[in-house]
Design a protein around this motif. Sequence first.
Motif, PDB file in Angstrom:
ATOM      1  N   THR A 113       0.146  -1.348   0.118  1.00  0.00           N
ATOM      2  CA  THR A 113       0.448  -0.294   0.292  1.00  0.00           C
ATOM      3  C   THR A 113       0.528   1.744   0.066  1.00  0.00           C
ATOM      4  N   VAL A 117      -0.793   3.375  11.441  1.00  0.00           N
ATOM      5  CA  VAL A 117      -0.822   3.322  10.523  1.00  0.00           C
ATOM      6  C   VAL A 117      -1.397   4.695  10.373  1.00  0.00           C
ATOM      7  N   CYS A 129      -4.325   7.313   8.490  1.00  0.00           N
ATOM      8  CA  CYS A 129      -4.958   7.795   7.461  1.00  0.00           C
ATOM      9  C   CYS A 129      -5.564   9.352   7.897  1.00  0.00           C
ATOM     10  N   SER A 163      -5.681   7.699  13.252  1.00  0.00           N
ATOM     11  CA  SER A 163      -4.462   6.184  13.416  1.00  0.00           C
ATOM     12  C   SER A 163      -4.929   4.924  14.221  1.00  0.00           C
ATOM     13  N   LEU A 164      -4.780   4.170  12.954  1.00  0.00           N
ATOM     14  CA  LEU A 164      -5.033   2.916  13.389  1.00  0.00           C
ATOM     15  C   LEU A 164      -3.326   1.631  13.936  1.00  0.00           C
ATOM     16  N   ARG A 217      -3.081  -5.042   7.269  1.00  0.00           N
ATOM     17  CA  ARG A 217      -3.716  -4.516   6.621  1.00  0.00           C
ATOM     18  C   ARG A 217      -4.950  -5.028   6.209  1.00  0.00           C
ATOM     19  N   GLU A 220      -7.323  -5.261   8.764  1.00  0.00           N
ATOM     20  CA  GLU A 220      -7.936  -4.538   9.796  1.00  0.00           C
ATOM     21  C   GLU A 220      -8.222  -3.006   8.865  1.00  0.00           C
ATOM     22  N   MET A 221      -6.987  -2.353   8.211  1.00  0.00           N
ATOM     23  CA  MET A 221      -7.314  -1.490   7.232  1.00  0.00           C
ATOM     24  C   MET A 221      -8.279  -1.437   6.462  1.00  0.00           C
ATOM     25  N   ASN A 222      -8.075  -2.621   5.418  1.00  0.00           N
ATOM     26  CA  ASN A 222      -9.736  -2.740   4.447  1.00  0.00           C
ATOM     27  C   ASN A 222     -10.148  -2.919   4.794  1.00  0.00           C
ATOM     28  N   TRP A 239      -3.831   5.656   2.457  1.00  0.00           N
ATOM     29  CA  TRP A 239      -3.234   5.448   3.783  1.00  0.00           C
ATOM     30  C   TRP A 239      -1.670   6.824   3.384  1.00  0.00           C
TER      31      TRP A 239
END
Length: 489
Positions: free
Chosen positions: A132, A147, A149, A239-240, A266, A268-270, A286
């Motif tokens: 990503t 990460v 976003c 922020s995750l 990734r 969890e990001m999706n 991101w």
Amino acid sequence: MSSTNHDRPTAGELVPVKFSRLTRRGVLLGLSLTQLITLAIGGATLIGAFYAGGGMLLAYTAPIWVLAAALTWIPIAGRPTVEWLPIACWWLWRTTGGQLLYRRRIVVPRPVGTLALPGDMARLREYTDPDTSAGMIHDPHAATLTVVCEVTHPAFVLLDPGEQERRVSSWGRVLATVCRSGRIATLQVLERTLPDSGTGLAEWWATHGTSDGSWAADTYAELIDRAGPAGERHATTLSLSLDMKTSARQIRTAGGGIRGAAAVLRQEMNTLVAALRSADLSPSGWLTPGQIAVMLRSAYDPAIAATLERHGRLGQSLATAGPVAVTETWGRLRTDSAHHAVLWVSEWPRSLVYPGFLSPVLLSTGIQRSFSLICTPMRSDAAARDIRKKKVEHISDQAQRAKIGQIEDASQTAEYHDVLQQEADLTAGHGILRYTGLIAVSAPTVEELDAAVAAIEQAAIQASCETRLLVGQQAAAFTAAALPLSRVV
């Protein structure tokens, strides 16, 4: 903290909510553990003096049990004196150890992949996800991978009540999604004001304007050049942070190490991106390591923020994004080009409020500030155990007070009702999150900082919130309030 609805709304009606109170209950009879220890030391000294002969022994031991009583019962700024001792001792230790000053060693090279940040943040490492291109921040001590976003959204206060209620419900589903996996350590919502560089207006004029050399075109272009950089804009990031200890099994399945943790993150990001889009929020992607570096540099050096925005590739290096100098005092923080002060939202509204109650704080103009909401999700089993523990403590304290004839306080009854409401929400399938609200205020001079802090405190009063200045820990509080690194105080 939980919120409860008291009225069944009709279609299109905005529903008021009520927040849980800050728990002030102690271990026994409203006394905290430190108070009980101090009181026990004073009581043991007094009883020992009585049994050893009394008289002069009581006078000799008076400084001990009098001091113990004073530390237990005399409050300072709303807190017992004994609870200030750890903060004062830690501040004294840092003062004698020279930890209040930070100066970057320019000629000394830093290890590859580290961040040039002060204090305990020097241990942070950067990692670029190959899939990503997102910049991930690894904390090896706390075992987290973070990460960031950027999110865009319409002005909430300008929407009609029905649309506001729908968006609030959708945001609640986003938070429930974060709680469901059990692998997220923290979710940070950071809303900050930035000096506008004027690039947006200039780009719009270059695309839609007509530069035909006329008087109107020249005047309009000159107005954009002068007025554009004088404004301010708002930016929101999420922020995750992945808990690598809880996700150890999934990380091993994905290959182990930082690459396996990135693969789990990734997922969890999706999931978060899909939840945000279903809530009519627009994630802008991101952030790359360069974009994170610009955010860090702008937080420590606000005077350079507009310049970094105007020049696309300038300052996009995490290895040099930190401050050059940091000086921490008891109630302030001084960095490269600004003074900072961090306020803690110690009490959220106790009465019914509507979802836009924070607008006096978030829409304050002429003040450079960052509002950070740190959400710590709790797993369902851990939340159930914590609620059962609180219920047992409340019931036992109530029985003990009734036994000694102490009158039940209304605040204690309200706290018990909040625990029951949290249990009902958990039983209904909702997630339990712990919220921490921090406000970082920045200004070029100390006088302007004091005026800005006073204005933010007044705005918080209008929002039915109570704020406190975090003394003795401004450096750690600033990293949690102004930086998108999911740090906690």
